[in-house]
Design a protein around this motif. Structure first.
Motif, PDB file in Angstrom:
ATOM      1  N   PRO A   1       0.796  -1.232   0.000  1.00  0.00           N
ATOM      2  CA  PRO A   1       0.000   0.000   0.000  1.00  0.00           C
ATOM      3  C   PRO A   1       0.827   1.280   0.000  1.00  0.00           C
ATOM      4  O   PRO A   1       0.447   2.266  -0.641  1.00  0.00           O
TER       5      PRO A   1
ATOM      6  N   SER B   1       3.418  -2.297   5.994  1.00  0.00           N
ATOM      7  CA  SER B   1       2.202  -3.089   6.139  1.00  0.00           C
ATOM      8  C   SER B   1       2.526  -4.326   6.960  1.00  0.00           C
ATOM      9  O   SER B   1       3.699  -4.639   7.192  1.00  0.00           O
TER      10      SER B   1
ATOM     11  N   PRO C   1      -4.452  -0.976  11.939  1.00  0.00           N
ATOM     12  CA  PRO C   1      -3.727   0.204  11.481  1.00  0.00           C
ATOM     13  C   PRO C   1      -3.057   0.866  12.688  1.00  0.00           C
ATOM     14  O   PRO C   1      -3.715   1.173  13.689  1.00  0.00           O
TER      15      PRO C   1
ATOM     16  N   ARG D   1      -0.299  -0.221   7.626  1.00  0.00           N
ATOM     17  CA  ARG D   1      -1.672  -0.475   7.165  1.00  0.00           C
ATOM     18  C   ARG D   1      -1.668  -1.683   6.237  1.00  0.00           C
ATOM     19  O   ARG D   1      -0.773  -1.833   5.419  1.00  0.00           O
ATOM     20  N   GLY D   2      -2.719  -2.497   6.322  1.00  0.00           N
ATOM     21  CA  GLY D   2      -2.866  -3.612   5.390  1.00  0.00           C
ATOM     22  C   GLY D   2      -2.001  -4.799   5.775  1.00  0.00           C
ATOM     23  O   GLY D   2      -1.210  -4.759   6.710  1.00  0.00           O
TER      24      GLY D   2
ATOM     25  N   CYS E   1      -2.842  -5.126  -1.770  1.00  0.00           N
ATOM     26  CA  CYS E   1      -2.783  -3.682  -1.987  1.00  0.00           C
ATOM     27  C   CYS E   1      -4.208  -3.170  -2.171  1.00  0.00           C
ATOM     28  O   CYS E   1      -4.651  -2.869  -3.287  1.00  0.00           O
TER      29      CYS E   1
ATOM     30  N   ASP F   1      -6.515   0.976   1.950  1.00  0.00           N
ATOM     31  CA  ASP F   1      -5.247   1.178   2.656  1.00  0.00           C
ATOM     32  C   ASP F   1      -4.380   2.236   1.981  1.00  0.00           C
ATOM     33  O   ASP F   1      -3.855   3.141   2.649  1.00  0.00           O
ATOM     34  N   TYR F   2      -4.208   2.153   0.658  1.00  0.00           N
ATOM     35  CA  TYR F   2      -3.316   3.144   0.044  1.00  0.00           C
ATOM     36  C   TYR F   2      -3.951   4.522  -0.031  1.00  0.00           C
ATOM     37  O   TYR F   2      -3.245   5.534   0.061  1.00  0.00           O
TER      38      TYR F   2
ATOM     39  N   TYR G   1      -3.327   6.046   3.281  1.00  0.00           N
ATOM     40  CA  TYR G   1      -1.951   6.529   3.365  1.00  0.00           C
ATOM     41  C   TYR G   1      -1.796   7.881   2.673  1.00  0.00           C
ATOM     42  O   TYR G   1      -1.085   8.769   3.170  1.00  0.00           O
TER      43      TYR G   1
END
Length: 328
Positions: A61, A144, A153, A206-207, A212, A216-217, A220
């Motif tokens: 991510p 991650s 997270p 995260r994640g 991916c 999550d991304y 971010y």
């Protein structure tokens, strides 16, 4: 009072004009090793923020978020400078190695300080220290959970650096959308080694599962904009409530003492009572080799979820409920 006009920036052999964004591939000490970089030189003076991803090559991510940030950020709306290291462990990324630099097995989150005469991971560390840390006012490193490591997270902030570095890092951590903030005494990773050199920094998580996911991304991307806004590098006009923050001052990292098959019903985020069973290691015939229980009332931050487990690997991280601060 307005910021002063920025200056032309010379970095890694490139000249970056005022209000310019350039993209290139850096080759640490002329090694045949590619690290994609975006450099943004704003129109006004300000802090230099470094965003990094791909320290662990199977943690995606952050890599995706760096690509979005590279495309979206307008240098004409930037005060200061931004360095985006899209993927540090590129060899591991393209060979689908989960974590380490495949050439030497080095863990880029644990090889600092670097060594120009060492193996590739040590050379990468030395290059980052010499050329990136030397420019940075703040570093945010995106990670991650691993392929068998679900997690809440969360983020890590330093408590073993100087009082000023610890304070700034925690205040920036509070400005993100992540609610679980974990005190860290680490000193040998990219972000953590930087803190020993007087550079505030945090590591975000995260994640998991080598996935991916958009949620999550995109989260971010939001976190990075909030950090840039905190330092007035970018004006983020829309700000939502960031909610309650849990500051975990003590976390237990439980290590496995056997190699075998791991059986556990624990999940990230669960609250466990002192003495509760985390899981057990068995052999192929079902014989119990080891049993693991929590030592205090705690919350599961992340945990091992695969069937196979190695001796000396991490079973999980457990935030001690006796040592948590709640900030609204």
């Amino acid at each position: 009072m307005k910021n002063k006009v920025n200056k032309v920036w010379n970095l890694l052999g490139y000249k970056v004009d005022i209000g310019e964004k350039i993209r290139f591939t850096m080759h640490p000490y002329d090694e045949k090793y590619d690290i994609p970089v975006t450099v943004i030189n704003g129109i006004n003076s300000g802090k230099t923020i470094v965003v990094s991803a791909g320290i662990h090559s199977g943690e995606y991510p952050g890599v995706a978020a760096c690509g979005i940030l590279s495309e979206q950020i307008d240098p004409l709306k930037v005060n200061g400078r931004i360095i985006i290291l899209h993927c540090i462990n590129t060899q591991g990324f393209f060979s689908k190695h989960e974590r380490f630099v495949p050439e030497d097995g080095g863990n880029m989150n644990g090889v600092f300080p670097g060594d120009k005469e060492g193996t590739i991971s040590k050379k990468l560390a030395a290059f980052l220290e010499e050329n990136i840390m030397s420019e940075a006012d703040f570093i945010v490193d995106l990670h991650s959970g691993g392929g068998e490591e679900p997690l809440l997270p969360c983020l890590f902030f330093p408590v073993a650096a100087s009082e000023e570095v610890n304070k700034i890092s925690l205040e920036v951590a509070k400005a993100t959308t992540i609610n679980h903030l974990i005190a860290s005494t680490a000193k040998d990773g990219f972000y953590s080694y930087a803190t020993t050199k007087g550079i505030p920094a945090i590591l975000l998580e995260r994640g998991a599962f080598n996935k991916c996911d958009r949620i999550d991304y995109e989260a971010y991307v939001e976190d990075i904009y909030l950090i840039l806004d905190y330092f007035k590098v970018i004006d983020k006009k829309e700000k939502k409530s960031l909610g309650v923050k849990f500051i975990w001052r003590k976390t237990e990292y439980m290590i496995c003492k056997q190699t075998g098959l791991w059986y556990s019903d624990v999940e990230a985020g669960m609250i466990l009572k002192k003495g509760d069973l985390i899981g057990c290691v068995k052999d192929f015939y079902g014989n119990i080799l080891g049993e693991y229980r929590v030592t205090e009332d705690c919350r599961v931050m992340y945990n091992h979820a695969g069937l196979m487990i190695h001796k000396d690997s991490v079973i999980g991280a457990f935030g001690d409920l006796r040592h948590v601060e709640i900030v609204d």
